[in-house]
Design a protein around this motif. Sequence first.
Motif, mmCIF file in Angstrom:
data_model
loop_
_atom_site.group_PDB
_atom_site.id
_atom_site.type_symbol
_atom_site.label_atom_id
_atom_site.label_comp_id
_atom_site.label_asym_id
_atom_site.label_seq_id
_atom_site.Cartn_x
_atom_site.Cartn_y
_atom_site.Cartn_z
ATOM 1 N N GLU A 163 -52.937 -1.065 -29.252
ATOM 2 C CA GLU A 163 -53.108 -1.753 -27.959
ATOM 3 C C GLU A 163 -54.589 -1.983 -27.665
ATOM 4 O OE1 GLU A 163 -50.637 -2.972 -26.311
ATOM 5 O OE2 GLU A 163 -49.123 -2.029 -27.603
ATOM 6 N N LEU A 164 -54.845 -2.795 -26.617
ATOM 7 C CA LEU A 164 -56.223 -3.110 -26.234
ATOM 8 C C LEU A 164 -56.715 -2.186 -25.125
ATOM 9 C CD1 LEU A 164 -56.064 -7.024 -26.053
ATOM 10 C CD2 LEU A 164 -56.556 -5.549 -28.028
ATOM 11 N N VAL A 165 -57.969 -1.763 -25.245
ATOM 12 C CA VAL A 165 -58.609 -0.942 -24.211
ATOM 13 C C VAL A 165 -59.979 -1.556 -23.892
ATOM 14 C CG1 VAL A 165 -59.617 1.330 -23.689
ATOM 15 C CG2 VAL A 165 -57.468 1.191 -24.973
ATOM 16 N N ALA A 166 -60.218 -1.866 -22.628
ATOM 17 C CA ALA A 166 -61.536 -2.375 -22.234
ATOM 18 C C ALA A 166 -62.414 -1.196 -21.832
ATOM 19 C CB ALA A 166 -61.410 -3.362 -21.084
ATOM 20 N N PHE A 167 -63.692 -1.289 -22.150
ATOM 21 C CA PHE A 167 -64.595 -0.163 -21.876
ATOM 22 C C PHE A 167 -66.001 -0.677 -21.560
ATOM 23 C CE2 PHE A 167 -66.831 -0.274 -25.996
ATOM 24 C CZ PHE A 167 -65.932 -1.006 -26.762
ATOM 25 N N PRO A 168 -66.748 0.081 -20.727
ATOM 26 C CA PRO A 168 -68.108 -0.345 -20.404
ATOM 27 C C PRO A 168 -69.069 -0.018 -21.535
ATOM 28 C CG PRO A 168 -67.615 1.722 -19.305
ATOM 29 C CD PRO A 168 -66.355 1.323 -20.029
ATOM 30 N N THR A 169 -70.064 -0.882 -21.719
ATOM 31 C CA THR A 169 -71.202 -0.542 -22.576
ATOM 32 C C THR A 169 -72.449 -0.790 -21.733
ATOM 33 O OG1 THR A 169 -71.852 -2.659 -23.574
ATOM 34 C CG2 THR A 169 -69.905 -1.563 -24.523
ATOM 35 N N GLU A 170 -73.619 -0.539 -22.285
ATOM 36 C CA GLU A 170 -74.840 -0.767 -21.516
ATOM 37 C C GLU A 170 -75.148 -2.251 -21.352
ATOM 38 O OE1 GLU A 170 -74.581 -0.324 -24.594
ATOM 39 O OE2 GLU A 170 -76.442 -0.466 -25.745
ATOM 40 N N THR A 171 -74.470 -3.125 -22.155
ATOM 41 C CA THR A 171 -74.714 -4.572 -22.035
ATOM 42 C C THR A 171 -73.673 -5.183 -21.096
ATOM 43 O OG1 THR A 171 -73.396 -5.045 -24.017
ATOM 44 C CG2 THR A 171 -75.781 -4.739 -24.312
ATOM 45 N N VAL A 172 -72.440 -5.288 -21.567
ATOM 46 C CA VAL A 172 -71.329 -5.822 -20.768
ATOM 47 C C VAL A 172 -70.080 -5.029 -21.168
ATOM 48 C CG1 VAL A 172 -72.366 -8.134 -20.714
ATOM 49 C CG2 VAL A 172 -70.718 -7.592 -22.516
ATOM 50 N N TYR A 173 -68.938 -5.267 -20.488
ATOM 51 C CA TYR A 173 -67.688 -4.609 -20.876
ATOM 52 C C TYR A 173 -67.154 -5.232 -22.169
ATOM 53 C CZ TYR A 173 -66.678 -1.512 -16.955
ATOM 54 O OH TYR A 173 -66.696 -0.470 -16.066
ATOM 55 N N GLY A 174 -66.619 -4.382 -23.048
ATOM 56 C CA GLY A 174 -66.008 -4.849 -24.280
ATOM 57 C C GLY A 174 -64.486 -4.763 -24.180
ATOM 58 N N LEU A 175 -63.797 -5.631 -24.944
ATOM 59 C CA LEU A 175 -62.331 -5.591 -25.027
ATOM 60 C C LEU A 175 -62.004 -5.068 -26.418
ATOM 61 C CD1 LEU A 175 -59.532 -6.266 -23.892
ATOM 62 C CD2 LEU A 175 -59.813 -8.580 -24.812
ATOM 63 N N GLY A 176 -61.604 -3.794 -26.504
ATOM 64 C CA GLY A 176 -61.555 -3.112 -27.786
ATOM 65 C C GLY A 176 -60.175 -3.019 -28.412
ATOM 66 N N ALA A 177 -60.181 -3.044 -29.753
ATOM 67 C CA ALA A 177 -58.973 -2.774 -30.544
ATOM 68 C C ALA A 177 -59.416 -2.007 -31.789
ATOM 69 C CB ALA A 177 -58.301 -4.078 -30.960
ATOM 70 N N ASP A 178 -58.481 -1.286 -32.389
ATOM 71 C CA ASP A 178 -58.735 -0.558 -33.636
ATOM 72 C C ASP A 178 -59.152 -1.577 -34.714
ATOM 73 O OD1 ASP A 178 -58.635 0.769 -36.036
ATOM 74 O OD2 ASP A 178 -56.609 1.602 -35.733
ATOM 75 N N ALA A 179 -60.410 -1.485 -35.171
ATOM 76 C CA ALA A 179 -60.940 -2.492 -36.106
ATOM 77 C C ALA A 179 -60.243 -2.450 -37.465
ATOM 78 C CB ALA A 179 -62.447 -2.292 -36.281
ATOM 79 N N SER A 180 -59.532 -1.349 -37.752
ATOM 80 C CA SER A 180 -58.857 -1.269 -39.048
ATOM 81 C C SER A 180 -57.398 -1.726 -38.957
ATOM 82 C CB SER A 180 -58.951 0.164 -39.599
ATOM 83 O OG SER A 180 -58.254 1.027 -38.727
ATOM 84 N N ASN A 181 -57.000 -2.236 -37.801
ATOM 85 C CA ASN A 181 -55.617 -2.692 -37.602
ATOM 86 C C ASN A 181 -55.604 -4.189 -37.229
ATOM 87 O OD1 ASN A 181 -53.090 -3.336 -36.598
ATOM 88 N ND2 ASN A 181 -52.869 -1.445 -35.396
ATOM 89 N N PRO A 182 -55.428 -5.076 -38.243
ATOM 90 C CA PRO A 182 -55.512 -6.524 -37.981
ATOM 91 C C PRO A 182 -54.549 -7.008 -36.893
ATOM 92 C CG PRO A 182 -55.453 -6.105 -40.343
ATOM 93 C CD PRO A 182 -55.198 -4.786 -39.673
ATOM 94 N N GLU A 183 -53.357 -6.394 -36.810
ATOM 95 C CA GLU A 183 -52.396 -6.832 -35.773
ATOM 96 C C GLU A 183 -52.954 -6.541 -34.380
ATOM 97 O OE1 GLU A 183 -49.880 -8.804 -36.323
ATOM 98 O OE2 GLU A 183 -50.556 -8.640 -38.411
ATOM 99 N N ALA A 184 -53.624 -5.392 -34.244
ATOM 100 C CA ALA A 184 -54.236 -5.040 -32.953
ATOM 101 C C ALA A 184 -55.379 -5.996 -32.640
ATOM 102 C CB ALA A 184 -54.748 -3.595 -33.002
ATOM 103 N N VAL A 185 -56.192 -6.304 -33.670
ATOM 104 C CA VAL A 185 -57.350 -7.181 -33.464
ATOM 105 C C VAL A 185 -56.891 -8.583 -33.039
ATOM 106 C CG1 VAL A 185 -59.343 -8.245 -34.593
ATOM 107 C CG2 VAL A 185 -58.807 -5.830 -35.027
ATOM 108 N N LYS A 186 -55.746 -9.020 -33.581
ATOM 109 C CA LYS A 186 -55.224 -10.344 -33.206
ATOM 110 C C LYS A 186 -54.949 -10.433 -31.710
ATOM 111 C CE LYS A 186 -53.220 -11.664 -37.581
ATOM 112 N NZ LYS A 186 -52.015 -11.464 -38.375
#
Length: 321
Positions: free
Chosen positions: A17-40
């Motif tokens: 699933e997708l999880v959004a998280f803060p960084t010092e630049t802007v918020y990112g929309l994250g997915a497990d980078a090793s799971n192509p279905e999640a990245v899609k």
Amino acid sequence: MIDLPYDRAVALLRAGELVAFPTETVYGLGADASNPEAVKKIFAAKQRPADHPLIVHLADAAQIADWALNVPEEAKVLANAFWPGPMTLILKKQAHVSDTVTGGQDTVGLRIPDHPVAHELLSAFGGGVAAPSANRFGRISPTTAHDVREELGDAVALVLEGDACDVGIESTIIDLSRDEIVILRPGMIGARAIGAVLGHMPRMRMANEKAPRVSGSLSAHYAPRTAMRYATREEIRNAPHDVAVLTRASEIPAGRYAMCIDAPFDPQGYARELYSSLRALDTSGAREILVETLPDEQGWEAIHDRLGRAVTGSGQPERTV
Ligand code: TXA
Ligand code: MG
């Protein structure tokens, strides 16, 4: 049972699933980078073209070797100087890194963010988290959890809350995968600081140069829906009352306009507040947004870059690549 936000975030990432998280630049929309279905799912949520590569976020510089091949000495030098921080390095990728993440290129973008919430999440997860800015394609990057929900609604399973994004605009992207070091996207870590660490100045990607699909390189990006243009202080003083203005320590009487935001004088402060100001001005109902022209000085390059793309657009990103 207590539902700790990081446990839940990690469980969601592991479940694809997708999880959004803060960084010092802007918020990112994250997915497990090793799971192509999640990245899609990121591309679907952002309505982003599938050939645009994503940055893989890591907790620790020791993990670079898990993702990149033949890491050059310069990458180590830059990593030591600027990580954790608002810098992304483009390096030759390991064979296992999915085309969904790299847009089919033989390189991968890596970044170690400097934000406690991002760090906790990445450490707890252990792997790489692919994450673009958590906005819809072509729109203003979010700098608060509220902005993320407004942009993406139910498309994101969880939005982690965090303190403000201190830098406020996206990371400097440096391509180290070719013979020559090139800055693909300027950021608040400037060319001079990079040059000082490397011992020579990196080249800036030229406006007409075919970039390897850096989405911020589209001519219209980071754009509010309201029409927006630069204006001198004089033009702003004489502007009609139905415009919204972004001035800079200007002493212009605020009550005259649909909305007036007086931005900080220094580039760091200006960058930190830029996107939230643009969002506010965009919702003011004004006919047009006028941005007071900015100094052509060192330190302002990345701000000129983002505003330059936002002023050309009237909402719809125009695809140039
Ligand atoms: O500050 C940031 O960089 C934020 C936070 C969330 O980390 N992320 C961000 O991601 O701005 P995004 O996807 O909005 O912009 C990343 C840029 C894109 O323009 C993409 O084309 C470029 O990085 N990029 C990623 N991997 C690349 C690669 N292998 N080669 C060239 N460009 C790449
Ligand atoms: Mg973006």
